[in-house]
Enzyme design. Sequence first.
Site, short mmCIF file in Angstrom:
data_model
loop_
_atom_site.label_atom_id
_atom_site.label_comp_id
_atom_site.label_asym_id
_atom_site.label_seq_id
_atom_site.Cartn_x
_atom_site.Cartn_y
_atom_site.Cartn_z
N ASP A 471 -4.58 -19.77 37.71
CA ASP A 471 -4.42 -21.20 38.05
C ASP A 471 -3.92 -21.43 39.48
O ASP A 471 -4.45 -22.26 40.19
CB ASP A 471 -3.38 -21.84 37.13
CG ASP A 471 -3.94 -22.20 35.76
OD1 ASP A 471 -5.14 -21.99 35.55
OD2 ASP A 471 -3.16 -22.69 34.94
O1 CEZ Z 1 -0.80 -21.52 32.75
C1 CEZ Z 1 -1.74 -20.52 32.37
C2 CEZ Z 1 -3.04 -21.18 31.99
O2 CEZ Z 1 -2.82 -21.96 30.84
O3 CEZ Z 1 -1.94 -19.64 33.44
C3 CEZ Z 1 -2.95 -18.66 33.28
C4 CEZ Z 1 -4.28 -19.31 33.01
O4 CEZ Z 1 -5.32 -18.36 32.83
C5 CEZ Z 1 -4.16 -20.18 31.80
O5 CEZ Z 1 -5.38 -20.84 31.57
C6 CEZ Z 1 -2.97 -17.80 34.51
O6 CEZ Z 1 -2.95 -18.58 35.66
O7 CEZ Z 1 1.27 -22.57 37.86
C7 CEZ Z 1 0.51 -22.82 36.95
O8 CEZ Z 1 -0.20 -23.82 36.96
C8 CEZ Z 1 0.45 -21.78 35.85
O9 CEZ Z 1 -0.83 -21.31 35.82
C9 CEZ Z 1 0.90 -22.13 34.46
O10 CEZ Z 1 0.67 -23.42 34.13
C10 CEZ Z 1 0.44 -21.15 33.40
C11 CEZ Z 1 1.63 -21.01 32.52
O11 CEZ Z 1 2.05 -19.69 32.60
C12 CEZ Z 1 1.51 -21.50 31.15
O12 CEZ Z 1 1.07 -20.50 30.28
#
Ligand code: CEZ
Length: 783
Positions: A471
Amino acid sequence: MLSHSRSGDRVTLHSPTAMPQACGLLWNRRMLLHVNCRGFVTAQHMQPEPGKYAHAPFLEARTFMQPEQPLYAQHPGRFLFLRDEATGQAWSLPHEPMRRPVDSFRFEVGQAAIGWVLGVGELEVSLTVSLPVDATAELWTASLRNAGAAARRVSIYPCFSVGYMSWMNQSAAWDEGLLGLVARSVSPYQRLEDYPRIAQLKDWTALLADQRPDSWEARLEAFEGEGGWADPSALARPRLGRGEAHYETPIAALQYALELGAGEARQWRFVFAPARDAGELQQLRARLLAPGAFEREAQASRVYLEGGRGCLRQRSPDAELDAFANHWLPRQVWYHGDTNRLTTNPQTRNYLQDALGMVYVEPARAKQVFRAALSQQHEDGGMPDGVLLSPEAEQQYINQVPHMDHCVWLPVCVAPYLDETGDWAFLREVVTGRDGQGATVFERVCAAMRWLLRHRDARGLSLIAQGDWCDPMNMVGPAGRGVSGWLTIAAAHALRLWVEVARELGEAGVVDELGRGADELAASAQAHLWDGDWFARGISDAGRRFGVAADEEGRIFLNPQSWALLAGIADADQRERIVRAVDAQLDSPWGVMLLAPAFTRMHEHIGRVTQKFPGSAENGSIYNHAAAFWIHALYRAGEGERAWTQLRRMLPGPGADDLIRRGQLPVFIPNYYRGAVHQFPRTAGRSSQMFNTGTASWIYRILVEDLFGLRGSPRGLRVDPALPRSWSEARVERRFRGASFSVTYRRGSGPLAVTLDGVALDEPLVRDVEAGRRYALDVKLPA
Ligand code: CEZ
């Protein structure tokens, strides 16, 4: 410190201080409860967006679920104060906020209820919470028994946080008609157009009792007095002051004063819930505090959880793993698949991977998810960043950021569905898209694969825009030129999976077209991403490669390596180098890190991920979702022993040192354990305590298909186990296409040999599986 019930479905922690963050989780389709061992509770309910009814005592930041949420002295909780009327001595149970030690402490985390059993001298106190299946409410039972020989005069005070509800309007008072303490508020808003929505919210919070208390207090400040929250002054007076809160911070405190004869016991029931108005509270009371209601709800919860039992029951030499795999892991998969993580707009990749878990739990639900996701596919074959679950839902938070990987997850999740169910007809089902056009599931996934092929640069590498699986990798390609190494490789894997599906359907044209596309992706990855010992993570808009040996920080990323093994891109020599590099640079006693060394400063060609604290989340933690990809890839690459080591590391315990370091009970897999193990050794291994994670689905699949090797295929059930060398035998019960398989594994001398109902199979494959039939398999493992 920790004990398991015989069957493994309950875990008990015997100290409130050894693992202060330890928690259990309860949920239903409307709400989630995060219950900490010391009495702190974080509750969230859907209306339809997530809301709260027990708040911090001050204006709090509103966000989505966060890892490592700090608990603070006045953190919302559900407490029971106890006062000995003879001595005036008081305790807060289970532990907060007075933190006075008790004589015995048990925090019991069960599947459908969480509770405490506490000994205070000769008084036995128990507290339990459970949730109704289909209402937003907490069901609490408190009981008190005098195990001593003399009568005792005591007061108990259920005391539930309400906190700072609203800067516009908040109050609380006892309501004799409802037999409860009711706090009212109006959610803050300013825009006229928000009024209709605000008017529908459950802005009241109530503590309803089954028995009339002797007194109560509704004003936090009056309850605390000069003693403060750690030693509330109200407990020093014979009776609570029956105060009301008038634009003051509420609390829901009740007092029951009683005399308890030798051996005598009493029990109370409470409902703690948000509501829109008195009428709704009246209904909750009638339904949930009626005689036998808690028992009926408990039974309904058991039935609900039964739905999430999963397709595997295992008995191995590892009792802790068995307990986890038989009870907790499928429960976590079920939570994700059944509630969509309590969001109205799940990220597409999460939505699909949560369905991947459901393939082994309730495949019909997985199918619904695939249908729903495909019905929101864009006209050009691309997938939206989030799937909207209702007409009112909107894309929120991260879904407003363009990510390029969502198409990848279609084959990755649909192919296992086909393997598991044999439901090939699904591929010919027509799904109507956003544009009102109908296309079959097969055609839609093909379109998504073509979308991936089109969104590449001149070198044939996949464009990343503002993110992929990761993300916060948002500054690699915002200008439209940066590419993702992982996505290039993952796209090759996705295409290859789909080619196999097309081959099965006899779609020679697609086999050819996508097969060529996959080969091109693989060749591009080899040409531009191979760095000598591992694959690079990407190339920025400005042409800077990262995740390579020349980098000081973020030198190696795990995901491109895992997916290169999965996609069959790495040749034998590369595979060896990759495994060696991951072992040397990413391994830790708690699992493999997502990248290393963790970034310690902003890298503007990579983005927000480098700004996260080193060793947390995507910046080099042991991010279990990614660790699961690695484990799966190792199994599929024939590295079973290495895979097993990593798989076992994902579970806290069984040793006390490991449990204390992780700080988490083995009742769920957290989204990460702190990494950066060389940079920040003190915190390494610490759990994020976060229940939301794609890991659960993958690990469940890994147990079923990789470890026990009971994997569906177009022709039946394949047997290809990879049990750890240290196991000489194991047994599992596996549900598959409506049939049940009893499988016994034993270490033998020759090669793998399988007998079915006593008859040796010439190939480790059970063909023509008949629903309703029982099969007995004997598997002789190679020495
Ligand atoms: O969210 C996850 C996502 O729900 O992070 C993963 C992604 O593959 C999942 O779909 C890896 O990036 O900073 C952010 O926006 C983060 O990316 C978080 O929101 C993250 C959290 O660790 C929640 O699980």
